[in-house]
Design a protein around this motif. Structure first.
Motif, short mmCIF file in Angstrom:
data_model
loop_
_atom_site.label_atom_id
_atom_site.label_comp_id
_atom_site.label_asym_id
_atom_site.label_seq_id
_atom_site.Cartn_x
_atom_site.Cartn_y
_atom_site.Cartn_z
N ARG A 97 0.06 -1.22 0.28
CA ARG A 97 -0.17 -0.31 -0.03
C ARG A 97 1.08 1.46 0.19
N ASP A 98 2.40 1.36 0.68
CA ASP A 98 2.57 2.13 0.82
C ASP A 98 3.81 2.43 -0.38
N GLN B 198 2.51 6.69 -6.85
CA GLN B 198 1.43 7.24 -7.21
C GLN B 198 1.59 9.10 -7.05
N LEU B 199 2.57 9.28 -5.55
CA LEU B 199 2.66 10.75 -5.40
C LEU B 199 3.62 11.07 -6.09
N ASP C 224 1.45 4.10 -2.95
CA ASP C 224 1.13 5.70 -2.92
C ASP C 224 2.04 6.17 -2.88
#
Length: 68
Positions: free
Chosen positions: A19-20, A26-27, A23
């Motif tokens: 998940r991290d 995506q960032l 993220d």
């Protein structure tokens, strides 16, 4: 809450890591100011790593279910 399966602590942390990582990518994708700053090979490597991690977690969940 009724849980259809359990997850080991190690698998839980792997899932959090996936998940991290998603993220983070995506960032990074949203912050890119130059075109093609993140190469297709980098995305491919990232997706391959995430696929392997998720496959491991799915196999672990299957094993837990079959032990019941």
């Amino acid at each position: 809450m009724n849980r259809p399966y359990t997850m080991s602590e190690e698998d839980f942390y792997k899932l959090e890591s996936v998940r991290d990582s998603i993220d983070l990518v995506q960032l990074l994708s949203g912050e890119v100011t130059r075109p093609h700053s993140v190469s297709p090979q980098l995305y491919s490597s990232f997706l391959d790593l995430m696929k392997d991690e998720i496959s491991t977690l799915i196999q672990s969940a299957k094993t837990e279910l079959s032990m019941r």
